[in-house]
Scaffold this active site. Sequence first.
Site, PDB file in Angstrom:
ATOM      1  N   GLY A  20       0.857  -1.184   0.000  1.00  0.00           N
ATOM      2  CA  GLY A  20       0.000   0.000   0.000  1.00  0.00           C
ATOM      3  C   GLY A  20       0.888   1.227   0.000  1.00  0.00           C
ATOM      4  O   GLY A  20       2.122   1.110  -0.121  1.00  0.00           O
ATOM      5  N   SER A 317       4.675 -28.238  12.003  1.00  0.00           N
ATOM      6  CA  SER A 317       5.696 -28.880  11.172  1.00  0.00           C
ATOM      7  C   SER A 317       5.915 -30.352  11.521  1.00  0.00           C
ATOM      8  O   SER A 317       6.278 -31.143  10.663  1.00  0.00           O
ATOM      9  CB  SER A 317       7.007 -28.110  11.303  1.00  0.00           C
ATOM     10  OG  SER A 317       7.352 -28.026  12.669  1.00  0.00           O
ATOM     11  N   CYS A 319       3.547 -32.247  12.784  1.00  0.00           N
ATOM     12  CA  CYS A 319       2.195 -32.762  12.992  1.00  0.00           C
ATOM     13  C   CYS A 319       1.766 -33.702  11.873  1.00  0.00           C
ATOM     14  O   CYS A 319       1.904 -33.368  10.695  1.00  0.00           O
ATOM     15  CB  CYS A 319       1.254 -31.572  13.059  1.00  0.00           C
ATOM     16  SG  CYS A 319      -0.436 -32.046  13.224  1.00  0.00           S
ATOM     17  N   ASP A 358      -1.539 -20.830  15.666  1.00  0.00           N
ATOM     18  CA  ASP A 358      -0.618 -21.800  16.255  1.00  0.00           C
ATOM     19  C   ASP A 358      -0.158 -22.825  15.216  1.00  0.00           C
ATOM     20  O   ASP A 358      -0.959 -23.617  14.723  1.00  0.00           O
ATOM     21  CB  ASP A 358      -1.324 -22.497  17.428  1.00  0.00           C
ATOM     22  CG  ASP A 358      -0.493 -23.620  18.020  1.00  0.00           C
ATOM     23  OD1 ASP A 358       0.716 -23.679  17.748  1.00  0.00           O
ATOM     24  OD2 ASP A 358      -1.061 -24.445  18.768  1.00  0.00           O
ATOM     25  N   ARG A 418       2.716 -42.231  30.248  1.00  0.00           N
ATOM     26  CA  ARG A 418       2.600 -43.656  30.560  1.00  0.00           C
ATOM     27  C   ARG A 418       3.298 -43.982  31.866  1.00  0.00           C
ATOM     28  O   ARG A 418       2.788 -44.697  32.694  1.00  0.00           O
ATOM     29  CB  ARG A 418       3.211 -44.481  29.430  1.00  0.00           C
ATOM     30  CG  ARG A 418       2.216 -44.793  28.340  1.00  0.00           C
ATOM     31  CD  ARG A 418       2.577 -46.085  27.651  1.00  0.00           C
ATOM     32  NE  ARG A 418       3.847 -46.019  26.962  1.00  0.00           N
ATOM     33  CZ  ARG A 418       4.026 -45.387  25.814  1.00  0.00           C
ATOM     34  NH1 ARG A 418       3.024 -44.734  25.250  1.00  0.00           N
ATOM     35  NH2 ARG A 418       5.182 -45.397  25.230  1.00  0.00           N
TER      36      ARG A 418
HETATM   37  P1  IMP Z   1       5.254 -25.496  14.306  1.00  0.00           P
HETATM   38  O1  IMP Z   1       5.498 -24.097  14.799  1.00  0.00           O
HETATM   39  O2  IMP Z   1       4.824 -25.545  12.884  1.00  0.00           O
HETATM   40  O3  IMP Z   1       6.398 -26.409  14.589  1.00  0.00           O
HETATM   41  O4  IMP Z   1       3.983 -26.044  15.109  1.00  0.00           O
HETATM   42  C1  IMP Z   1       3.932 -26.057  16.518  1.00  0.00           C
HETATM   43  C2  IMP Z   1       2.549 -26.488  16.950  1.00  0.00           C
HETATM   44  O5  IMP Z   1       2.254 -27.820  16.503  1.00  0.00           O
HETATM   45  C3  IMP Z   1       2.320 -26.558  18.447  1.00  0.00           C
HETATM   46  O6  IMP Z   1       2.114 -25.314  19.045  1.00  0.00           O
HETATM   47  C4  IMP Z   1       1.105 -27.462  18.544  1.00  0.00           C
HETATM   48  O7  IMP Z   1      -0.104 -26.778  18.328  1.00  0.00           O
HETATM   49  C5  IMP Z   1       1.305 -28.405  17.389  1.00  0.00           C
HETATM   50  N1  IMP Z   1       1.851 -29.702  17.812  1.00  0.00           N
HETATM   51  C6  IMP Z   1       2.815 -29.953  18.718  1.00  0.00           C
HETATM   52  N2  IMP Z   1       3.087 -31.273  18.799  1.00  0.00           N
HETATM   53  C7  IMP Z   1       2.265 -31.870  17.919  1.00  0.00           C
HETATM   54  C8  IMP Z   1       2.075 -33.240  17.532  1.00  0.00           C
HETATM   55  O8  IMP Z   1       2.747 -34.156  17.973  1.00  0.00           O
HETATM   56  N3  IMP Z   1       1.084 -33.458  16.602  1.00  0.00           N
HETATM   57  C9  IMP Z   1       0.333 -32.455  16.081  1.00  0.00           C
HETATM   58  N4  IMP Z   1       0.529 -31.158  16.367  1.00  0.00           N
HETATM   59  C10 IMP Z   1       1.468 -30.874  17.298  1.00  0.00           C
END
Ligand code: IMP
Length: 507
Positions: A20, A317, A319, A358, A418
């Site tokens: 802009g 990342s 996940c 997030d 666990r």
């Molecule tokens: P990143 O910043 O892309 O690495 O994502 C981080 C986010 O992934 C976290 O704040 C969680 O919401 C999510 N997260 C963390 N651990 C896991 C997992 O094991 N499976 C799926 N999502 C996760």
Amino acid sequence: MAKFFEGESHTFSEYLLVPGYSSAENIPANVSLKTPLVKFKRGEKSAIELNIPMVSAVMQSVSGPRLAIALAQQGGIAFIYGSQSAEDEAQMVREVKSYKAGFVVSDSTLTPEMTLGDVLDLKEKSGHSTMPVTDDGTSRGKLVGIVTSRDYRPSRDDRSKLVSEFMTPADKLITAPEDTSLKEANDIIWDNKLNALPIVDKNGHLVSLVFRKDYDSHKSAPDELLDDSKRYMVGAGINTRDYETRVPLLVEAGADVLCIDSSEGYSEWQKRTLEWVRATYGDSVKIGAGNVVDAEGFRFLAKAGADFIKIGIGGGSICITREQKGIGRGQATSVIDVARARDEYFEETGVYIPICSDGGIVYDYHMTLALAMGSDFMMLGRYFARFDESPSDRVIVNGSYMKEYWGEGSARARNWQRYDLGGNKRGLSFVEGVDSYVPYAGPLKDGVEASLLKVKSTMCNCGALDIPELRDKAKITLVSSTSIVEGGAHDVLLKDSNQQVSYNFRS
Ligand code: IMP
């Protein structure tokens, strides 16, 4: 009949900002990144305002005390991970709250019986070359000496040589008592040409170390996030199972804000947890909830009493939730939808509930996009895991430094439950996260400053001097897959392979 959302769900990489008008005022030095963390009424201010729109993920491999301190120094807040015993988590919160700037509690402590090999391994992992030696090897043990890289020659000395043989023993060390101020410690360091000054209590037990190089950096932290007692602010993750015992311990330890950590926030469990916190503490305890990906989920948590609401399912990342369960939504689309719901809710009720994007931030410009799309702040995992201060080990993989980074839903993170909780009654029986490496990226301060300079610079291109103005003025366009290719260096051969690496390097 199932509900079908109109259109596709998109992620940040599919959008760009269209510049802009920017005036002469629009320079990064004039940009404010202040943003509310918890809900507030129209005309009032949020009880906690972040100085930068970044919070760290509630993860074992990300948010320990060291990272919490480093992030608060930059103006953001960390959420200490909840996947550990409530007592251990509360202890980490206490560590942050009792931290005195410039006084470092060592996480690389030796015993006299350890060997040069141990020292070299620890140095490799932690990146620290100054290591105190205590009788029991803990950071509060009796100080018996100190080891610096000037005490040994890695190429000539035998790796089996004992620490006691080459350390500088305590009786030859200059130390200072517990009540020493940072200024006094700094004077002692200069007068005696020291690199580090151990602070010891009256029984000779190690309390902390003050490093020569740190003094100036602690004088200049203009954005640091402090509570009313000038202590660093810190958050803590909780779950929907043991909150009745965990929350009191965290509150007592001094946590400034809590966050329910779950991949799925639109649930009765979250409602029950929020209601219990409100019934027990009223509004005095601040608590965020999530994660949701649409307006319906937002409204549910808003009504249940959340102080902020996190957005994102499946975009992290590490996940694999989308692959495993087939649930989730593109992160950008989720943010846009929930931001609209937040604004409508504000119109209707006069209550503004901040939202947090997030997961899924890969490039720095994704942060600017998340803010422009309506997010009040971002939660990042991978981004922070790469820094010195994250709790995970630094390792060499294929000749490059890496840090370990694992998901909270990975088998590695789940083990604590666990073993420590005697089984998770509502537990999941399959993994939703992976264990990985991320490229090591040095100190948090340098990384965050570099990223936020880019965010501020882009905000200037959009004619915005703060986050609300960015949201008003941003012009956002979807991009085609061919224009994504056009956006990188293309049709040229890069001269320097390092340039290729740094160019491709995701922040
Ligand atoms: P990143 O910043 O892309 O690495 O994502 C981080 C986010 O992934 C976290 O704040 C969680 O919401 C999510 N997260 C963390 N651990 C896991 C997992 O094991 N499976 C799926 N999502 C996760």
